[in-house]
Design an enzyme around this catalytic site. Structure first.
Site, PDB file in Angstrom:
ATOM      1  CB  SER A 175      17.084  -9.435  -1.066  1.00 35.10           C
ATOM      2  OG  SER A 175      15.999  -8.978  -0.287  1.00 35.10           O
ATOM      3  CB  SER A 192      14.279 -12.281   0.169  1.00 36.06           C
ATOM      4  OG  SER A 192      14.781 -11.801  -1.078  1.00 36.06           O
ATOM      5  CE  LYS A 203      15.794 -14.056  -3.790  1.00 36.04           C
ATOM      6  NZ  LYS A 203      15.974 -12.621  -3.476  1.00 36.04           N
TER       7      LYS A 203
END
Length: 507
Positions: A179, A155, A80
């Site tokens: 998330s 997210s 990420k």
């Protein structure tokens, strides 16, 4: 689609150890898959092909020499883009950090590199991890591989979508209020939020320091356990890092039954607002746990009803403080005003106005207000009191049950734009995942099937702090029983992705 991209991380690791296939071949197969479909999915912000292949070739050479390697050595992974990577761009999906290349690696990345996992690239997210749909990325949204017109969660939608689209067998996500777990639920993947402090936060671009936690994203419970054991453990550079060893999570992921386990269904995490197909899938999963020997009990956590409100005071308050360093003075974007004197205050205002998106600005304003004189006790102080009540509710519930369970999300993936203009509706997507972050307890989301709309549903399990192994036991048994019932893994039902994409779809 290559068999190398549909294999699990554990399967790839076994084939690599047996020298049936090389890491270079596995890595190239995933890079080819990314080139084929990521124009449609947009899971990646940066592709790291050259370095990934160099790592893969190095692993192959070391294996040929007979060196002892980590079990996951040679298995590719995505990271990420809120986790800093030396020599690779790290943007947090924000214009504020566009083009920034960190001078150091996060502890997680150091451990991945040391174990010999080729890093395929950096995945998309909501800007600075603020969002539940990956629609707030400054570089465009990621799309759900099950339906390109729907969100992949947030997210960490990029990491979940990369795994679900067979672009990567493993990914790193971060979970501040769900998330990792929420994107896993809506994409049919497995996502784990470890106990707070169980995985180092050193090198994570902080959103809310008391809530953030990195963890694994994968296609199976065993794969998550393998990755969790690799990245977990104490880090002296992280003051919140737990001294405890991570434990034998892989052994827990090999569980065959749930005899003697008490499973608590949280009364407050269901009912009104939950999609009928989501609740039906959850109920069917409970029946399987009962069949596996678990005792199902109902528990009540009354303070969970206030968790969302408390979270959206604590998170913005911490975010407004953490993001204060992005001021155009030290690193990242710098915008100078076109008119008037060139003062520090005006440069900061111009830089933050141009560099931050609407959702980030909204939360900074809310957090600054919550911490302002005359309001800090009424807002931030009260939210922290609610947080304490939530922690007490968890403690009481864990006296009656060994794990707590609920649907991971109230609904399946919604369409793009459906909630973009309604922040409260967007925030409600995390209503079932937020309590775990406020209390620091671990959680897992495992696919429990498809809803009546043909989209994936996630089953969430929560355990007491430091008892992450319980999650892998529950998740592994549920996953095995579901796979046996349908005759294959859930992602085998996902529709094929286009290998060519129109300009409209790419946007």
């Amino acid at each position: 689609m290559s068999e190398l991209t549909t294999a699990t991380a554990a399967e790839l690791a076994e084939r690599l150890r047996a020298k049936d296939v090389s890491s270079a071949e596995v890595t190239q197969a995933h890079l080819d898959r990314m080139a084929e479909v990521d124009g449609a999915v947009h899971a990646f912000l940066h592709v790291n092909g050259e370095e990934a292949l160099a790592t893969a070739r190095d692993v192959d050479e070391r294996r040929a020499r007979g060196e002892e390697l980590h079990p996951l050595a040679g298995v590719p992974i995505a990271v990420k883009d809120v986790v800093v990577t030396k020599g690779q761009p790290t943007t947090a999906a924000s214009r504020m950090l566009e083009g920034w290349v960190p001078p150091y690696d996060a502890t997680i990345v150091e451990r991945l590199r040391a174990a010999g996992l080729p890093i395929l690239g950096k995945t998309n997210l909501d800007e600075f991890a603020m969002g539940s749909s990956t629609e707030h990325s400054a570089y465009g949204p990621t799309r759900n591989p099950w339906d390109l017109e729907r969100i992949p969660g947030g997210s960490g939608g990029g990491s979940a979508a990369a795994v679900a689209a067979f672009e990567a067998p493993l990914a790193i996500g971060t979970d501040t209020g769900g998330s990792i777990r929420q994107p896993a639920a809506v994409t049919g993947s497995v996502g784990v939020k470890p106990t707070y402090g169980g995985v180092s936060r050193y090198g994570l671009i902080a959103l809310a320091s008391s809530l953030d936690q990195a963890g694994p994203v994968s296609r199976t419970v065993l794969d998550s356990a393998l990755l969790h054991e690799l990245i977990g453990g104490h880090d002296p550079r992280d003051s919140t890092s737990l001294p405890d060893p991570v434990g034998d999570l892989v052994a827990a992921a090999g569980a065959q039954d749930l005899r003697g386990l008490r499973v608590g269904v949280v009364r407050e995490l269901g009912g009104e607002g939950y999609q009928a197909g989501v609740e039906a899938s959850f109920t069917a999963a409970l029946d399987l746990l009962r069949e596996a020997g678990a005792e199902i009990v109902e528990v009540s956590c009354p303070s969970f009803a206030s968790a969302l409100a408390a979270y959206y005071l604590i998170l913005p308050a911490e975010a407004s403080s953490n993001l204060a360093k992005f001021d155009g003075m030290r690193f990242g974007l710098r915008v100078e005003p076109t008119e008037g004197p060139l003062t520090a205050e005006r440069v900061m205002a111009a830089t933050r106005g141009a560099g931050f998106g609407d959702e980030v600005k909204r939360r900074i304003i809310l957090g600054t207000h919550a911490l302002s004189a005359g309001y800090v006790d009424a807002y931030y102080g009260s939210a922290q009191q609610v947080r304490t009540l939530i922690q007490r509710d968890f403690a009481a519930a864990f006296e009656k049950a060994d794990v707590l369970v609920s649907p991971t999300t109230p609904t399946t993936a919604f369409r793009f734009g459906e909630k973009l203009d309604d922040p409260l509706a967007m925030y409600l997507n995390d209503v079932a995942t937020i309590p775990a972050n406020l209390a620091g307890v671990p959680g897992i989301s495992v696919p429990s099937g498809l809803s009546d709309d043909g989209l994936p549903v996630g089953f969430q399990a929560l355990a007491p702090a430091r008892e992450d192994a319980r999650l892998y036991r529950v998740g592994a048994v549920l996953e095995r029983m579901l796979d046996e019932r349908r005759g294959h893994r859930l992602l085998a039902d996902a529709p094929s992705l286009p290998t060519t994409v129109s300009q409209e779809a790419a946007r």
